[in-house]
Design a protein around this motif. Structure first.
Motif, PDB file in Angstrom:
ATOM      1  N   ARG A  66       0.841  -1.202   0.000  1.00  0.00           N
ATOM      2  CA  ARG A  66       0.000   0.000   0.000  1.00  0.00           C
ATOM      3  C   ARG A  66       0.873   1.247   0.000  1.00  0.00           C
ATOM      4  O   ARG A  66       1.424   1.636   1.022  1.00  0.00           O
ATOM      5  CB  ARG A  66      -0.898  -0.002   1.243  1.00  0.00           C
ATOM      6  CG  ARG A  66      -1.740   1.241   1.418  1.00  0.00           C
ATOM      7  CD  ARG A  66      -2.834   1.377   0.377  1.00  0.00           C
ATOM      8  NE  ARG A  66      -3.785   0.276   0.452  1.00  0.00           N
ATOM      9  CZ  ARG A  66      -4.624  -0.041  -0.543  1.00  0.00           C
ATOM     10  NH1 ARG A  66      -4.617   0.643  -1.680  1.00  0.00           N
ATOM     11  NH2 ARG A  66      -5.451  -1.056  -0.413  1.00  0.00           N
ATOM     12  N   ARG A  92       1.697  -6.388 -10.089  1.00  0.00           N
ATOM     13  CA  ARG A  92       2.160  -5.784  -8.827  1.00  0.00           C
ATOM     14  C   ARG A  92       2.374  -6.813  -7.724  1.00  0.00           C
ATOM     15  O   ARG A  92       2.902  -6.474  -6.666  1.00  0.00           O
ATOM     16  CB  ARG A  92       1.213  -4.673  -8.362  1.00  0.00           C
ATOM     17  CG  ARG A  92      -0.144  -5.112  -7.890  1.00  0.00           C
ATOM     18  CD  ARG A  92      -0.922  -3.925  -7.288  1.00  0.00           C
ATOM     19  NE  ARG A  92      -2.300  -4.287  -6.990  1.00  0.00           N
ATOM     20  CZ  ARG A  92      -3.121  -3.571  -6.260  1.00  0.00           C
ATOM     21  NH1 ARG A  92      -2.718  -2.420  -5.736  1.00  0.00           N
ATOM     22  NH2 ARG A  92      -4.359  -3.948  -6.038  1.00  0.00           N
ATOM     23  N   HIS A 161       0.485   3.792 -10.462  1.00  0.00           N
ATOM     24  CA  HIS A 161      -0.535   4.208  -9.480  1.00  0.00           C
ATOM     25  C   HIS A 161       0.148   4.980  -8.343  1.00  0.00           C
ATOM     26  O   HIS A 161       0.151   4.535  -7.185  1.00  0.00           O
ATOM     27  CB  HIS A 161      -1.197   2.923  -8.975  1.00  0.00           C
ATOM     28  CG  HIS A 161      -2.407   3.077  -8.124  1.00  0.00           C
ATOM     29  ND1 HIS A 161      -2.466   3.902  -7.031  1.00  0.00           N
ATOM     30  CD2 HIS A 161      -3.611   2.476  -8.204  1.00  0.00           C
ATOM     31  CE1 HIS A 161      -3.664   3.796  -6.472  1.00  0.00           C
ATOM     32  NE2 HIS A 161      -4.375   2.932  -7.168  1.00  0.00           N
ATOM     33  N   ASP A 205     -12.451   9.525  -6.602  1.00  0.00           N
ATOM     34  CA  ASP A 205     -12.002   8.424  -7.463  1.00  0.00           C
ATOM     35  C   ASP A 205     -12.414   8.776  -8.893  1.00  0.00           C
ATOM     36  O   ASP A 205     -13.516   8.451  -9.319  1.00  0.00           O
ATOM     37  CB  ASP A 205     -12.645   7.111  -6.983  1.00  0.00           C
ATOM     38  CG  ASP A 205     -12.039   5.887  -7.678  1.00  0.00           C
ATOM     39  OD1 ASP A 205     -11.181   6.062  -8.565  1.00  0.00           O
ATOM     40  OD2 ASP A 205     -12.427   4.750  -7.317  1.00  0.00           O
ATOM     41  N   GLU A 264      -2.363   9.199 -10.816  1.00  0.00           N
ATOM     42  CA  GLU A 264      -1.932   8.026 -11.577  1.00  0.00           C
ATOM     43  C   GLU A 264      -1.933   8.351 -13.068  1.00  0.00           C
ATOM     44  O   GLU A 264      -2.742   9.149 -13.530  1.00  0.00           O
ATOM     45  CB  GLU A 264      -2.893   6.865 -11.290  1.00  0.00           C
ATOM     46  CG  GLU A 264      -3.108   6.653  -9.796  1.00  0.00           C
ATOM     47  CD  GLU A 264      -4.315   5.785  -9.473  1.00  0.00           C
ATOM     48  OE1 GLU A 264      -4.566   4.820 -10.206  1.00  0.00           O
ATOM     49  OE2 GLU A 264      -5.008   6.074  -8.481  1.00  0.00           O
TER      50      GLU A 264
HETATM   51  O1  LIG Z   1      -6.904  -1.034  -3.104  1.00  0.00           O
HETATM   52  P1  LIG Z   1      -6.262  -1.057  -4.467  1.00  0.00           P
HETATM   53  O2  LIG Z   1      -6.577  -2.316  -5.239  1.00  0.00           O
HETATM   54  O3  LIG Z   1      -4.791  -0.794  -4.403  1.00  0.00           O
HETATM   55  O4  LIG Z   1      -6.917   0.113  -5.301  1.00  0.00           O
HETATM   56  C1  LIG Z   1      -6.959   1.402  -4.787  1.00  0.00           C
HETATM   57  C2  LIG Z   1      -7.728   2.337  -5.733  1.00  0.00           C
HETATM   58  O5  LIG Z   1      -6.991   2.508  -6.907  1.00  0.00           O
HETATM   59  C3  LIG Z   1      -7.511   3.525  -7.766  1.00  0.00           C
HETATM   60  O6  LIG Z   1      -6.689   3.659  -8.873  1.00  0.00           O
HETATM   61  C4  LIG Z   1      -8.892   3.135  -8.223  1.00  0.00           C
HETATM   62  O7  LIG Z   1      -9.413   4.147  -9.056  1.00  0.00           O
HETATM   63  C5  LIG Z   1      -9.762   2.904  -7.004  1.00  0.00           C
HETATM   64  O8  LIG Z   1     -11.056   2.495  -7.408  1.00  0.00           O
HETATM   65  C6  LIG Z   1      -9.131   1.884  -6.073  1.00  0.00           C
HETATM   66  O9  LIG Z   1      -9.912   1.767  -4.895  1.00  0.00           O
END
Ligand SMILES: O=P(O)(O)OC[C@H]1O[C@@H](O)[C@H](O)[C@@H](O)[C@@H]1O
Length: 296
Positions: A66, A92, A161, A205, A264
């Motif tokens: 994360r 990933r 991302h 989002d 992103e």
């Molecule tokens: O929890 P993840 O899979 O890393 O994704 C986080 C977020 O990533 C973003 O890019 C998406 O637009 C969201 O919808 C999503 O919740």
């Protein structure tokens, strides 16, 4: 068994539950996990960390980290069809091969590679070679090259991302998307941005297709801007989970959502890349930092 290439003095491979590279270049420091080719830290010398990584993140095989820069491939989120798993594709959470690390002036470039195998083909029936070049310097340059090594055309999403570290998301502005159409993934609505994006604690989002805009985060609390500029990348996404969604996320500490914003870049859904057999596509992104009294 893949052997580790010789590394320059400024790059160390640190074994752990997940192996990571620690880069200490004259111009900047960085950390890159081999799982996911995941950059989790980057700071030019004399700058506070530019990337946010959660203190509650799991660093476990097969689990997404994360924060930092998750690399989404070959689909984004649940895919355009909304039925794909794992979220954001398998790249990933797969181990990438370390190809080389080289010093170039005051920067260091690390090259990682992922190719198809039985597991990837079970999830996505294509042969491919993905090569990711991460240049750790005064700016952070990321180049993702994908080659279709199979006999049939392949269509894929790709996204970087990026989680940026901010002083307080409530006081920042995301500039560059004014006048650009978006779909609001949270509300299921569409709109056109009329002003810089701001955050009030609710989920944001938004997916902006068909744009090459530079995206600039202005952060008065840190007195700096962070700009992402790309080539061959036509989608932008802006995401912050807000208080309620963050509460339900096990890998985000309480209130950490205030100190991050995701800007992103990539080619997703309507902007997906189509490669004929043997063709290659390269997306590049450059993340740069400057002081707020200077030009972004
Ligand atoms: O929890 P993840 O899979 O890393 O994704 C986080 C977020 O990533 C973003 O890019 C998406 O637009 C969201 O919808 C999503 O919740």
């Amino acid at each position: 068994m893949v052997s580790t290439p010789d590394l320059p003095d400024r790059v160390r491979l640190v074994p752990g539950d997940l192996d990571r590279l620690v880069v200490d270049a004259p111009s900047a420091t960085a950390e890159i996990y081999l799982q996911g080719a995941h950059v989790t830290a980057w700071a030019p010398q004399s700058q506070a960390p530019v990337l946010f990584t959660s203190t509650a993140s799991a660093f476990q095989e097969g689990r997404a980290i994360r924060g930092g820069i998750p690399l989404c491939f070959p689909w984004f989120g649940p895919g355009e069809s909304r039925d794909r798993s794992p979220a954001h594709g398998f790249a990933r959470v797969r181990p990438w091969e370390l190809v080389e690390a080289v010093e170039e002036g005051d920067a260091v470039t690390v090259v990682l590679r992922l190719t198809d195998d039985e597991r990837t083909r079970a999830a996505w029936p294509h042969a491919f070679e993905a090569t990711y070049r991460v240049t750790v310097g005064q700016s952070l340059t990321l180049a993702l090259e994908v080659r279709n090594t199979g006999p049939v055309p392949a269509r894929y999403d790709e996204a970087l991302h990026t989680y940026l570290a901010v002083s307080d998301v409530a006081s920042i502005r995301v500039r560059g998307l004014e006048g650009v159409r978006f779909t609001d993934e949270a509300a299921g609505t569409e709109g056109t941005e009329s002003e810089p994006v701001t955050f009030d604690g609710a989920l944001v989002d938004r997916l902006y297709p068909g744009t090459d805009a530079d995206v600039v985060v202005e952060d008065p609390g840190h007195g700096r801007w962070i700009r992402t500029r790309t080539e061959r990348s036509h989608s932008r996404i802006v995401w912050n989970p807000g208080a309620e969604k963050a509460e339900a996320m096990a890998d985000l500490e309480t209130r950490e959502w205030r100190h991050m914003v995701c800007t992103e870049v990539g080619n997703v859904w309507a902007d997906a890349v189509e490669l004929a057999p043997g063709e290659t596509h390269t997306l590049t992104a450059e993340i740069a930092v400057g002081t707020l009294d200077g030009e972004a």
